[in-house]
Scaffold this motif. Structure first.
Motif, PDB file in Angstrom:
ATOM      1  N   GLY A  69      28.443  66.063  48.618  1.00 37.55           N
ATOM      2  CA  GLY A  69      27.395  65.758  47.660  1.00 37.55           C
ATOM      3  C   GLY A  69      26.417  66.885  47.419  1.00 37.55           C
ATOM      4  N   TYR A  82      27.786  62.790  57.372  1.00 38.33           N
ATOM      5  CA  TYR A  82      26.736  62.234  56.519  1.00 38.33           C
ATOM      6  C   TYR A  82      25.588  61.571  57.274  1.00 38.33           C
ATOM      7  N   THR A 105      31.154  59.439  47.792  1.00 35.09           N
ATOM      8  CA  THR A 105      31.128  58.148  47.099  1.00 35.09           C
ATOM      9  C   THR A 105      29.762  57.476  47.147  1.00 35.09           C
ATOM     10  N   GLY A 106      28.915  57.878  48.062  1.00 37.11           N
ATOM     11  CA  GLY A 106      27.638  57.214  48.286  1.00 37.11           C
ATOM     12  C   GLY A 106      27.739  56.095  49.309  1.00 37.11           C
ATOM     13  N   GLY A 153      27.323  58.873  44.553  1.00 32.53           N
ATOM     14  CA  GLY A 153      28.517  59.620  44.922  1.00 32.53           C
ATOM     15  C   GLY A 153      28.848  60.706  43.924  1.00 32.53           C
ATOM     16  N   HIS A 175      25.676  53.556  40.667  1.00 34.49           N
ATOM     17  CA  HIS A 175      26.453  54.458  39.822  1.00 34.49           C
ATOM     18  C   HIS A 175      26.292  54.126  38.342  1.00 34.49           C
ATOM     19  N   ARG A 191      31.535  62.367  43.677  1.00 35.92           N
ATOM     20  CA  ARG A 191      32.916  62.244  43.205  1.00 35.92           C
ATOM     21  C   ARG A 191      33.085  61.062  42.250  1.00 35.92           C
ATOM     22  N   CYS A 205      26.667  61.639  48.812  1.00 33.65           N
ATOM     23  CA  CYS A 205      27.887  62.069  49.492  1.00 33.65           C
ATOM     24  C   CYS A 205      29.013  61.935  48.474  1.00 33.65           C
TER      25      CYS A 205
END
Length: 152
Positions: A11, A42, A67-68, A107, A87, A109, A65
């Motif tokens: 992230g 993380y 994905t979170g 996230g 998101h 990604r 990160c």
């Protein structure tokens, strides 16, 4: 507001893009890293951000990160933290209005910088509704935290 921010290796690039944006909104940033794409853990970055928020040394926290998910799980282990994984813009607003969240997880990604900026803007600008039902619900969540904190 003073915003504590942290990210793991998955992230950190998004974090680096978001820091100047948050500052442009007039907020002060305290950056807890990481600052590379070398693999890190993380929880090591979620904890200092959440400690600052729970101790009242930062008004809010932002964690990023891949994905979170990991960040949000770690964050919600810290007493006093109400972290939401977000998101989309609707959830950013709802989590402030209804849940009085003090930490936001995202996230890199999953979303790009444009959406992340809009989520952050909405999340920082939206007040807690203070409606009786929402205050009561947040209170119940905090009671759960107290109940289980006393268990060995």
């Amino acid at each position: 507001m003073k915003i504590a921010i942290g990210a793991d290796h998955a992230g950190y690039r998004l974090k680096e893009e978001l820091v100047p944006f948050i500052q442009s909104l007039g907020h002060e940033i305290e950056d807890f890293g990481c600052n590379c794409d070398q693999s890190v853990d993380y929880p090591d970055y979620a904890l200092p951000v959440c400690d600052k928020v729970s101790e009242g040394q930062a008004d809010r926290g932002i964690l990023i990160c891949g994905t979170g998910i990991g960040m949000s799980i770690a964050a919600n282990k810290v007493p006093g933290i109400r972290c939401a994984l977000v998101h989309d813009m609707f959830s950013a607003k709802a989590t402030r209005e209804h849940n009085d969240t003090n930490v936001l997880a995202m996230g890199e990604r999953v979303i790009g910088p444009g959406i992340a900026q809009e989520i952050i803007r909405i999340w920082l600008e939206t007040p807690f509704s203070n409606g009786e039902r929402h205050v009561g619900r947040v209170g119940k969540v905090m009671q759960l935290e107290s109940k289980y904190a006393s268990h060995p």
